[in-house]
Every structure is written in structure tokens, then in C-alpha cells.
Design a protein around this motif. Structure first.
Motif, PDB file in Angstrom:
ATOM      1  N   GLU A   1     -61.574  40.238 -41.182  1.00 14.68           N
ATOM      2  CA  GLU A   1     -61.398  41.380 -41.321  1.00 14.68           C
ATOM      3  C   GLU A   1     -61.275  41.904 -39.756  1.00 14.68           C
ATOM      4  OE1 GLU A   1     -64.954  43.788 -41.869  1.00 14.68           O
ATOM      5  OE2 GLU A   1     -64.050  44.941 -43.297  1.00 14.68           O
ATOM      6  N   ASP A   2     -60.570  42.877 -39.690  1.00 16.11           N
ATOM      7  CA  ASP A   2     -59.984  43.669 -38.343  1.00 16.11           C
ATOM      8  C   ASP A   2     -60.216  45.013 -38.236  1.00 16.11           C
ATOM      9  OD1 ASP A   2     -56.926  41.642 -38.392  1.00 16.11           O
ATOM     10  OD2 ASP A   2     -58.916  41.179 -38.013  1.00 16.11           O
TER      11      ASP A   2
ATOM     12  N   ALA B   1     -73.215  43.578 -39.992  1.00 13.47           N
ATOM     13  CA  ALA B   1     -72.521  42.916 -38.669  1.00 13.47           C
ATOM     14  C   ALA B   1     -71.140  42.153 -39.070  1.00 13.47           C
ATOM     15  CB  ALA B   1     -73.135  42.066 -37.732  1.00 13.47           C
ATOM     16  N   PHE B   2     -71.378  41.618 -40.448  1.00 13.92           N
ATOM     17  CA  PHE B   2     -70.334  40.602 -40.603  1.00 13.92           C
ATOM     18  C   PHE B   2     -69.647  41.259 -42.083  1.00 13.92           C
ATOM     19  CE2 PHE B   2     -73.344  38.084 -38.143  1.00 13.92           C
ATOM     20  CZ  PHE B   2     -72.470  37.716 -37.269  1.00 13.92           C
ATOM     21  N   ILE B   3     -68.594  40.501 -42.550  1.00 14.06           N
ATOM     22  CA  ILE B   3     -68.097  40.662 -43.665  1.00 14.06           C
ATOM     23  C   ILE B   3     -67.790  39.024 -43.930  1.00 14.06           C
ATOM     24  CG2 ILE B   3     -66.263  41.325 -45.438  1.00 14.06           C
ATOM     25  CD1 ILE B   3     -65.959  43.888 -43.763  1.00 14.06           C
TER      26      ILE B   3
ATOM     27  N   VAL C   1     -61.887  41.659 -35.109  1.00 15.99           N
ATOM     28  CA  VAL C   1     -61.834  40.167 -35.199  1.00 15.99           C
ATOM     29  C   VAL C   1     -62.007  39.544 -36.458  1.00 15.99           C
ATOM     30  CG1 VAL C   1     -63.066  37.905 -34.097  1.00 15.99           C
ATOM     31  CG2 VAL C   1     -62.742  40.153 -32.817  1.00 15.99           C
ATOM     32  N   ILE C   2     -61.188  38.448 -36.821  1.00 13.93           N
ATOM     33  CA  ILE C   2     -61.291  37.727 -38.191  1.00 13.93           C
ATOM     34  C   ILE C   2     -61.738  36.373 -37.342  1.00 13.93           C
ATOM     35  CG2 ILE C   2     -60.077  36.854 -39.822  1.00 13.93           C
ATOM     36  CD1 ILE C   2     -58.005  39.268 -39.797  1.00 13.93           C
ATOM     37  N   VAL C   3     -62.493  35.678 -38.276  1.00 13.31           N
ATOM     38  CA  VAL C   3     -62.894  34.323 -37.878  1.00 13.31           C
ATOM     39  C   VAL C   3     -62.708  33.539 -39.099  1.00 13.31           C
ATOM     40  CG1 VAL C   3     -64.848  32.964 -37.320  1.00 13.31           C
ATOM     41  CG2 VAL C   3     -64.742  35.080 -36.252  1.00 13.31           C
TER      42      VAL C   3
ATOM     43  N   PRO D   1     -67.684  45.300 -38.216  1.00 12.67           N
ATOM     44  CA  PRO D   1     -68.009  43.989 -38.618  1.00 12.67           C
ATOM     45  C   PRO D   1     -66.936  42.925 -38.258  1.00 12.67           C
ATOM     46  CG  PRO D   1     -68.076  45.757 -40.354  1.00 12.67           C
ATOM     47  CD  PRO D   1     -67.715  46.349 -39.271  1.00 12.67           C
ATOM     48  N   ILE D   2     -67.452  41.744 -38.140  1.00 13.76           N
ATOM     49  CA  ILE D   2     -66.631  40.438 -37.916  1.00 13.76           C
ATOM     50  C   ILE D   2     -66.370  40.042 -39.171  1.00 13.76           C
ATOM     51  CG2 ILE D   2     -66.350  38.316 -36.612  1.00 13.76           C
ATOM     52  CD1 ILE D   2     -68.148  39.357 -34.581  1.00 13.76           C
ATOM     53  N   VAL D   3     -64.933  39.833 -39.728  1.00 12.97           N
ATOM     54  CA  VAL D   3     -64.727  39.220 -40.697  1.00 12.97           C
ATOM     55  C   VAL D   3     -64.922  37.628 -40.603  1.00 12.97           C
ATOM     56  CG1 VAL D   3     -62.932  38.509 -42.572  1.00 12.97           C
ATOM     57  CG2 VAL D   3     -63.237  40.930 -41.757  1.00 12.97           C
TER      58      VAL D   3
END
Length: 676
Positions: free
Chosen positions: A310-311, A450-452, A476-478, A589-591
Motif C-alpha cells: 500500500e502506498d 499501522a499496517f495493511i 511504502v509497499i513491503v 499504513p505500510i502495506v
């Protein structure tokens, strides 16, 4: 050499060469020689599939570590060889195995690099492996720590050596003998050995000079190790030089190829450079086997993790750089738009109300208590602890995920997302079911949403994925998987892979501005343009490539370093927004996604939350953290080994930050579970 093999063995070698050479010739690379093919088959006891995986891992690792081509007559390699820190003795043990010695006291980190050290080893091992006896009987590796200091020890190099010799080199590693280890070595060794498979752990011995002769006769040991053997390193290096000069060599010929190439055997396609060493068996040899024996759908899909990205929207107007004769377009100027317009383009409000479920700090353990907990539980106890977590009843419904119109949007029919925490995108054309994609909000440490956590996007959901990125303002996408692993599609190619290219997904144009490749991960800088409005945002796509399918990494160091990079990138991207961001101090959120969005994804998120808690309070609560994550994303942490990995990774983190001086987990693996 042909006459020394049985008929069945000769046929197996021929089958191996047929598989490999068809690919080599297609890439204009000479055929693999018979002698080299025998090495790979011998190393895997003439098991064709295992030998193909070994060959693949060998090519990838030697390319990655810079071991494809080197000149032993020039510095820095010449000076490295002259130190004599590594050598192969002109003798054998009683089983016929060759004996190699690495003298730690001669290794100084500031004088060399991992690449040069490994080159010096491989150069000599390649010569030693020309012997059919060495191929059949294997190699004994002596790690001599006599008179060594902490400055001589390199934990990461030790992992690389183990990785190379056990999983990516055509030789059998018979034993690893660690001689005269100092007291300070106990802590890193306790962690190191827990990451390797039980079969290899049984071959690692920590012993004193007197015990060394129980494994190798004094007549086969050099004088500095208490034996009677005279060693002439200069003569040995001269022999190596003569052996390699004008010799036809076909090892690592494919390492210089930039594109992936498949190995085909019996209709099964392997993609070595595309799938990397981590997905096709390089690390798998170190890991527990049989972890899919559980008949539940969660265990049956341990090979199908999903990972979502997710960006954050960084509202910009982009001026395209126009160059005569160059059709590529690159973002050069960034301008923020007004808050009112930003709200208009983000109709789906992020799920941010309330406090994080990871706010309480009263039930954690101190580091000393955590170590005692591991000592008491052992690996088997942690497996049982994980089983108890897994058996707890679900805490939500999956109604939206089970709608007939939404079922095709789920990568796996049994990996669904909770209704209460799912990410909703804006409805299209008044269709209420069009706000669905397989993604859940996950709370971080003292940070709501905080995350998706999401699945690896499917081609049919690419536009939905980028709509989520846009509406949730992701920075940021991880990504913790590769698009193809073990010849299976794990995730769609939802972003343009090549620099200076773009792809349209519905109303979103994704432009690849830059690709920065590292050994364990790749960072791609993307510009996301909402074509209906002309607004653009910058998004960082961070793909971790050193995580093996069906398991966990050999060590947590690479994952911990990657996690640090993710946090650094999130902070940098957030800083560039300035006053335009009004949410949590840690940003949107950081994906995070793998394939199913529960295994590797859950492991990454568990580590991030646990590290933040440890840094803030000195407390650890892995069990509670995983339980809470699973209440928001069902089935997170997919295997018992991933659960154990989280515990060991926190120990490695504590050691790397000097929060621990010593760790004694003797007996941790004495009662391994049946899954190993």
C-alpha cells in the motif's frame, strides 16, 4: 571417471546434463562438462531433482556473492590467499573426506571483504573438488578459533560460509569442527545453530584441541593444530594455479546472465534467477520438513503466502522531462495540492479511530525472562504454544469475502479477510460489493492501523490494489515474496519492472522511476498518477528476496536489516510530506504482502511490533502479539517454524544492539517436534 559410476548413476548424470545443457545452449553458453555434472549429482547422491536445485542455487549464490570470475594472481585476492587463513590440507580423515581449515585469528574485517574471503575459499575448494574421492567422501571444515579475538569474528560471513557449503556448493559437508571457541563466541553460536536444520546441527561440533583428534587423526592435522603434518601453503597455491590455468571451466557460466532462465525436467519448470536461491531449495535444506502434515487448510497453504502493498498519497503535480530522441518520461518536480482537493480524491476514510490493541505493556517479559522462557519451552514447547494459538476460535465473520461476486478476488478460497478490520475502497458504479479486496488493517505498537496485511494482487485486482494505495495514502509497499516461486505464481506483476517504463491499471498510471538492487532486497521508486485528476504521488516498493518458500531464512540478520530499511524509508517519505500529513507520527499504513498475506507477512509485522515494544519498554510478548495480529488478520503466522523464527530473531536483534552479552540455549532442540 565414467567407469567409476554404476549404470544407473551414469544415466542420472546424462539426464542432469540434458536438463541443464538445453538451457545453457539456448543462452549461447557452452555445454556443462561430464565431470562437472558428476560433481552436482554426486553431491546429492544422484537424486536428479535435488541436484537440479543445487545447481540452480550454486549459480545464483556465486553470482550474488561475486564468485563468478576472479584472478588469483592479482590483489586483493592474491593478498587474501597469501594470508593462509583458509587452506585445504594435503591429507584426508579416516573416511576419505578432504580437510579444510579456516584460521580465524588471521581474518581481519578491516583488511578484506566477504566477497574476497569467499573467493579465496571457492578458488581452493574448486581445485580440491576435482578429486573423485572428495566428491564421494565429502569435506571436513575446521573453523580454528585458537587465539582469536572478537575483532576476528564475522557473524554474517560465518552464515555465508555455511550457506555456501551446505546449500549451494557441489560438495558434501561432512562435519564442521569449531576449535577452541572463546567464551564470547557462545552467544552468537547459540543463535546461529538454531537457524540450521537438525541434520546439519548434528554435524557441528564445538571442541577443544584434545577432542579434535577424536575426529581427525594427528597425522592428518597440521602442527599448529597439534598434529604432525607439514603444510606448505605456497606449494598448494601453486598447485591450484597450475590446475586452473588453461583448464576448461563451466562452473558459474550462467551467472553473468541478466535475464532469468528456466531449468526444465519432466515438465517442471524451475526459474533460478527469477525465483532466487531462497525459493528453490538453497535454504530449504536447513529447514524443518513435513510442516504441512496438519490437515487444516491453514497448514495446507503454507506454501501459498500472500503479500500486499500500500502506498501513501503524496499529492504532486509532475513535470515530465522531455529529451530529444528519448520517449521515456521521468518525474522531476513535486508540488503539493490543497487539503480540500486531497479529501475529494480520497473518499474512503482510513480506519484510524481508537487506540492500538498493542498499547498495553504490562504482560511482557524482560530479556532475561524471555531467555528463561525459551530455555524452559525449547523448540517443541514453542511448537505446542503455536498450536494452542492456532486452535483458538475465530473472532469475526467473513461475510464480504464469501459473497459470490467477491470470491474471484480471493487468491485462495480458504484465506479470507475479517469483516471488522477489512480495508474498504470506494464503490464503483454504485455496486456495494465493489469496495472489497482481500486486505485487513493491522495495528502496530501504539499505532492504530499501522499496517495493511493483504494478499499478493491478482491480475483482476491490480486496479483495486492501486486504488487502495491511493485512498489510504500509502508511502511504502513491503513485498516478501517473488512473483514466481517453485514454478508457481505467488503474486501478479502489479508494477512495471523495468526502469523508465509505466503501466496503466484502471485510472492509475504507475511509472518506474528507479530500481535499486541490493543483495537481499530491491527498492523500486514509483510514481502513481491518478489519470482522472492528473495528480501524482511517490511510492517506494521494497521487495525482500531472501526468504525461502516453505520456511524461514537461515538467519534473521537480513530480515532485521530489511526491516530497518523499511522504517527508514517510511520516515524519509513522511518527512518529505511536511505539514501535508496530519495523521499518526509514524505515518500512514505500510502495506505488507506475501502470497496469502498471512505467513511471511504476519512474521514481518510481528517482528516490527516486537522490536518497537522492546526498544520502548525492554519487554517482549511474542505470544500476545501474534494472538492480537490474528484477531485482525485470520491465520497470521502460518507455520510453527515462523513462530519460532520470531523468537530467535528477537534474540539476534538484542545481540546486534548489544542488549545481550551472552545467550545459553543449550538443549533448545533436544526434543524437536515431529515436524522436523
Amino acid at each position: 571417471m565414467t567407469g567409476t559410476l554404476t549404470t544407473a548413476e551414469e544415466q542420472a548424470v546424462k539426464d542432469f546434463m540434458t536438463s541443464v545443457n538445453g538451457i545453457r545452449l539456448g543462452h549461447h553458453v557452452g555445454p556443462l562438462s561430464w565431470n562437472t555434472a558428476v560433481k552436482f549429482m554426486m553431491a546429492r547422491k544422484f537424486d536428479l531433482q535435488r541436484a537440479l536445485l543445487l545447481y540452480e542455487a550454486h549459480e545464483v549464490v556465486r553470482h550474488r556473492e561475486g564468485l563468478a570470475s576472479f584472478d588469483p594472481t592479482r590483489d586483493p585476492l592474491k593478498s587474501e590467499l597469501d594470508t593462509g587463513k583458509f587452506t585445504v590440507l594435503p591429507t584426508r580423515d579416516k573416511t576419505g573426506a578432504a580437510i579444510s581449515v579456516f584460521t580465524a585469528s588471521k581474518h581481519f574485517l578491516e583488511n578484506t571483504s566477504h566477497q574476497i574471503t569467499l573467493q579465496g575459499m571457492v578458488y581452493q575448494l574448486d581445485v580440491a573438488l576435482d578429486s573423485l574421492e572428495t566428491q564421494r567422501c565429502g569435506i571436513v571444515f575446521i573453523y580454528n578459533m585458537t587465539n582469536s579475538k572478537y575483532a576476528n569474528f564475522d557473524y554474517e560471513l560465518s552464515l555465508k560460509i555455511l550457506n555456501l557449503l551446505k546449500g549451494a556448493y557441489p560438495a558434501r559437508l561432512k562435519k564442521v569442527l569449531i576449535l577452541s571457541a572463546p567464551i564470547w563466541f557462545r552467544a552468537p553460536f547459540s543463535i546461529l545453530r538454531l537457524f540450521v536444520r537438525e541434520k546439519l546441527r548434528e554435524r557441528i561440533y564445538m571442541l577443544g584441541p584434545a577432542q579434535l583428534t577424536l575426529h581427525v587423526a594427528p597425522s592428518a592435522l597440521p602442527q599448529d593444530l597439534g598434529g604432525s603434518l607439514e603444510v606448505n601453503q605456497k606449494a598448494w597455491l601453486l598447485h591450484c594455479l597450475k590446475s586452473t590455468t588453461n583448464r576448461y571451466s563451466d562452473l558459474c557460466d550462467l551467472a553473468s546472465l541478466s535475464s532469468s532462465f528456466p531449468l526444465v525436467q519432466n515438465g517442471v519448470i524451475f526459474h533460478p534467477l527469477e525465483n532466487s536461491h531462497v525459493q528453490n531449495g538453497l535454504f530449504r535444506n536447513f529447514l524443518s520438513e513435513g510442516e504441512n502434515t496438519d490437515e487444516s487448510s491453514e497448514q495446507l497453504h503454507s506454501a501459498h503466502e500472500k503479500h500486499s502493498s500500500e502506498d501513501r498519497e503524496k499529492e504532486v503535480e509532475v513535470t515530465k522531462e522531455k529529451t530529444t530522441g528519448n520517449a521515456s518520461r521521468k518525474a522531476t518536480t513535486v508540488t503539493h495540492i490543497s487539503t480540500d482537493r486531497e479529501k475529494h480524491l480520497n473518499p474512503a476514510v482510513p480506519f484510524t479511530a481508537g487506540e492500538s490493541i498493542h498499547d498495553d505493556d504490562v504482560e511482557g517479559m524482560s530479556l532475561d525472562e524471555f531467555i528463561h522462557h525459551l530455555q524452559q519451552k525449547g523448540r517443541k514447547g514453542l511448537y505446542q504454544e503455536y498450536t494452542e494459538l492456532k486452535m483458538k476460535a475465530m473472532e469475526g465473520t467473513f461475510d464480504a469475502a464469501r459473497l459470490k461476486s467477491n470470491q474471484p478476488k480471493n487468491r485462495y478460497s480458504d484465506v479470507l479477510c475479517y469483516d471488522h478490520s477489512r480495508v474498504k475502497i470506494s464503490c464503483l458504479d454504485g455496486d456495494p460489493s465493489s469496495n472489497y479486496l482481500n486486505a485487513n488493517f493491522i495495528d502496530g505498537y501504539k499505532q492504530k492501523n499501522a499496517f495493511i496485511s493483504t494478499q499478493g494482487p491478482l491480475p483482476k485486482t491490480f486496479s483495486h490494489f492501486w486504488q487502495m494505495i491511493w485512498e489510504q495514502e500509502v508511502l511504502v509497499i513491503v513485498m516478501t515474496t517473488r512473483t514466481i516461486e517453485r514454478s508457481r505464481a505467488k503474486c501478479g506483476q502489479y508494477w512495471p519492472k523495468e526502469e523508465e517504463t509505466y503501466t496503466d491499471y484502471g485510472p492509475f498510471r504507475i511509472h518506474n522511476n528507479d530500481v535499486d538492487q541490493h543483495r537481499d532486497y530491491t527498492v523500486t521508486s514509483l510514481v502513481v498518477t491518478h489519470t482522472w485528476s492528473g495528480l501524482c504521488r511517490e511510492v517506494s516498493h521494497m521487495q525482500f528476496t531472501s526468504w525461502p518458500d516453505y520456511g524461514v531464512p537461515l538467519s534473521a540478520l537480513e530480515m532485521l536489516a530489511f526491516r530497518d530499511k523499511v522504517r527508514e524509508q517510511q520516515a524519509q517519505s513522511l518527512l518529505s510530506l511536511g505539514s501535508h500529513w496530519h495523521g499518526h507520527a509514524l505515518g500512514p499504513p505500510i502495506v505488507v504482502h506475501c502470497s496469502a498475506g498471512i505467513g511471511r507477512t504476519g512474521t514481518f509485522i510481528t517482528l516490527d511490533i516486537s522490536i518497537q515494544r522492546l526498544e520502548a519498554t525492554g519487554q517482549i510478548d511474542v505470544q500476545g502479539t501474534v494472538e492480537k495480529i490474528r484477531s485482525q488478520r485470520a491465520y497470521s503466522i502460518q507455520t510453527p517454524d515462523q513462530y519460532v523464527f520470531c523468537h530467535l530473531a528477537l534474540l539476534e536483534f538484542a545481540l546486534s544492539r548489544n542488549l545481550l552479552k551472552d545467550v545459553d540455549l543449550t538443549g533448545f532442540d533436544e526434543a524437536d517436534s515431529e515436524s522436523e
